[in-house]
Design a protein around this motif. Structure first.
Motif, PDB file in Angstrom:
ATOM      1  N   VAL A 221       0.848  -1.194   0.000  1.00  0.00           N
ATOM      2  CA  VAL A 221       0.000   0.000   0.000  1.00  0.00           C
ATOM      3  C   VAL A 221       0.884   1.245   0.000  1.00  0.00           C
ATOM      4  CG1 VAL A 221      -1.791   1.272   1.219  1.00  0.00           C
ATOM      5  CG2 VAL A 221      -1.822  -1.230   1.226  1.00  0.00           C
ATOM      6  N   GLN A 222       0.634   2.123  -0.935  1.00  0.00           N
ATOM      7  CA  GLN A 222       1.367   3.382  -1.041  1.00  0.00           C
ATOM      8  C   GLN A 222       0.395   4.537  -0.786  1.00  0.00           C
ATOM      9  OE1 GLN A 222       4.705   3.198  -1.669  1.00  0.00           O
ATOM     10  NE2 GLN A 222       4.498   0.965  -1.794  1.00  0.00           N
ATOM     11  N   PHE A 223       0.848   5.563  -0.070  1.00  0.00           N
ATOM     12  CA  PHE A 223      -0.006   6.699   0.246  1.00  0.00           C
ATOM     13  C   PHE A 223       0.494   7.948  -0.476  1.00  0.00           C
ATOM     14  CE2 PHE A 223      -0.573   3.828   3.810  1.00  0.00           C
ATOM     15  CZ  PHE A 223      -1.957   3.793   3.912  1.00  0.00           C
ATOM     16  N   LYS A 224      -0.450   8.696  -0.990  1.00  0.00           N
ATOM     17  CA  LYS A 224      -0.141   9.936  -1.692  1.00  0.00           C
ATOM     18  C   LYS A 224      -1.098  11.021  -1.214  1.00  0.00           C
ATOM     19  CE  LYS A 224       0.247  11.800  -6.411  1.00  0.00           C
ATOM     20  NZ  LYS A 224       0.069  11.479  -7.851  1.00  0.00           N
ATOM     21  N   GLY A 225      -0.589  12.209  -1.077  1.00  0.00           N
ATOM     22  CA  GLY A 225      -1.436  13.338  -0.699  1.00  0.00           C
ATOM     23  C   GLY A 225      -1.935  14.060  -1.934  1.00  0.00           C
ATOM     24  N   GLY A 226      -3.237  14.164  -2.074  1.00  0.00           N
ATOM     25  CA  GLY A 226      -3.824  14.901  -3.178  1.00  0.00           C
ATOM     26  C   GLY A 226      -4.120  16.331  -2.777  1.00  0.00           C
ATOM     27  N   GLN A 227      -4.985  16.975  -3.528  1.00  0.00           N
ATOM     28  CA  GLN A 227      -5.364  18.366  -3.254  1.00  0.00           C
ATOM     29  C   GLN A 227      -5.862  18.520  -1.822  1.00  0.00           C
ATOM     30  OE1 GLN A 227      -8.714  19.645  -5.534  1.00  0.00           O
ATOM     31  NE2 GLN A 227      -8.706  21.731  -4.736  1.00  0.00           N
ATOM     32  N   GLY A 228      -5.313  19.512  -1.113  1.00  0.00           N
ATOM     33  CA  GLY A 228      -5.815  19.843   0.216  1.00  0.00           C
ATOM     34  C   GLY A 228      -5.288  18.992   1.349  1.00  0.00           C
ATOM     35  N   VAL A 229      -4.390  18.040   1.057  1.00  0.00           N
ATOM     36  CA  VAL A 229      -3.742  17.263   2.118  1.00  0.00           C
ATOM     37  C   VAL A 229      -2.298  17.751   2.226  1.00  0.00           C
ATOM     38  CG1 VAL A 229      -2.915  14.976   2.829  1.00  0.00           C
ATOM     39  CG2 VAL A 229      -5.220  15.257   1.933  1.00  0.00           C
ATOM     40  N   GLY A 230      -1.884  18.120   3.432  1.00  0.00           N
ATOM     41  CA  GLY A 230      -0.590  18.742   3.626  1.00  0.00           C
ATOM     42  C   GLY A 230       0.586  17.798   3.449  1.00  0.00           C
TER      43      GLY A 230
END
Length: 349
Positions: free
Chosen positions: A94-103
């Protein structure tokens, strides 16, 4: 601070719980081909909330779902925000990425490394578990990239402590239990702890905790401290001081109004008006002035006794804070101000 309403309070769900539920719904669409009308998850302490979907979209090899955060009766700035999770095939788990509006984390000291999206460990673990659960159910590989977005998150983050913690570009995806407990003192104290962690990790030798915005402005200007040296103490002097015992912080300044610092001087660790009161008999004994016994407020007592009372409060508050710090090698000074931001007294280390 928003006033706590009377009567029973309705609890809510964290951004982490919403992101987890959105991830589950998106996986159901990606792997099962159908959108659920609602989705349930199990939280770390066993609660099983059900969430309605507010947003759905899918394309070739990806799907995303969104849930409106309901913070219950808590005055949470993210109440009503849309929390979106997009899932798509990846490699290596599982990989996590921050999209719009996530710091994005830019300073050391937080539980997530520098350069990582501000998705905290417990929400990450919850989403990991959901991926494993759904992969087993649908016979799929649990290699998934999850992109969490909050369309209005960058604007909302300006109303949080994120900027001074070095989290830029949006909000954090938070939650240790998945549950928002209205007007939780624990949540505020946890934010103080994170502020200390960041200050220490970045080698700040002088931090400050203040009771409100006016005192914070005065103290920050007085010592030219950077934003991330300012701890959001509020009423929780005890929570801040107890946590600072763990660290070798050379200097601490505590700033506040004369009323709240009078409580600290008298040994209170929670300075909220509903949880501690000024003892005017004690003030009278300190000053040898019986007129203070009938004062209705600390300001009125100050108007009677003048500058010596403010100085006494500063000195005794410094002594109490030093005692609460125990063996920590931290020098403490106190700045007492009035409501207009004028300095009434200072007690130096």
């Amino acid at each position: 601070m928003t006033r706590k309403p009377d009567g029973p309070l309705r609890r809510g769900w964290t951004t982490g719980a919403c992101a987890t539920a959105a991830t589950k719904a998106a996986l159901m669409r990606l792997w099962g081909g159908e959108w659920p009308s609602s989705v349930g998850i199990t939280l770390p302490r066993g609660e099983t909330p059900v969430f309605e979907l507010a947003h759905t979209e899918a394309g070739d090899g990806w799907a995303e779902a969104g849930i409106i955060k309901d913070a219950g009766d808590d005055p949470d700035v993210t109440h009503g925000a849309l929390i979106i999770a997009r899932v798509e095939a990846s490699s290596g788990g599982v990989q996590f990425k921050g999209g719009q509006g996530v710091g994005t984390v830019t300073k050391a000291g937080l539980p997530i490394g520098v350069g990582e999206p501000a998705i905290n460990p417990v929400p990450r673990a919850m989403m990991d578990e959901i991926v494993a659960e759904m992969a087993s159910e649908y016979g799929q590989s649990p290699d998934i990239q999850i992109t969490v977005s909050v369309p209005k998150g960058e604007e909302l983050a300006k109303k949080t402590w994120n900027p001074r913690l070095g989290i830029v570009g949006g909000i954090s995806i938070l939650g240790t239990t998945g549950v928002v407990r209205p007007f939780s003192c624990a949540a505020w104290i946890a934010s103080i702890h994170r502020g200390v962690d960041v200050a220490v990790a970045n080698g700040i030798p002088h931090v400050a905790g203040c009771t409100g915005a006016t005192s914070e402005t005065v103290v920050q200007g007085l010592y030219d401290l950077p934003d991330f040296a300012m701890l959001d103490m509020g009423d929780f002097a005890g929570g801040m001081l107890k946590y600072l015992r763990k660290y070798d912080v050379p200097r601490l300044t505590i700033g506040g109004g004369i009323g709240k610092l009078a409580k600290l001087a008298q040994g209170a660790v929670d300075l909220h008006s509903g949880r501690s009161q000024v003892d005017f008999d004690m003030l009278a004994d300190w000053m040898g002035d019986d007129r203070l016994r009938t004062a209705n407020t600390t300001l009125e007592a100050y108007q009677i006794a003048g500058a010596p009372l403010a100085q006494t409060i500063a000195d005794k508050a410094r002594k109490q804070a030093a005692q609460m710090l125990g063996d920590a090698p931290t020098a403490v000074d106190i700045v007492v101000i009035d409501r207009a931001g004028n300095i009434l007294a200072r007690s130096n280390p």
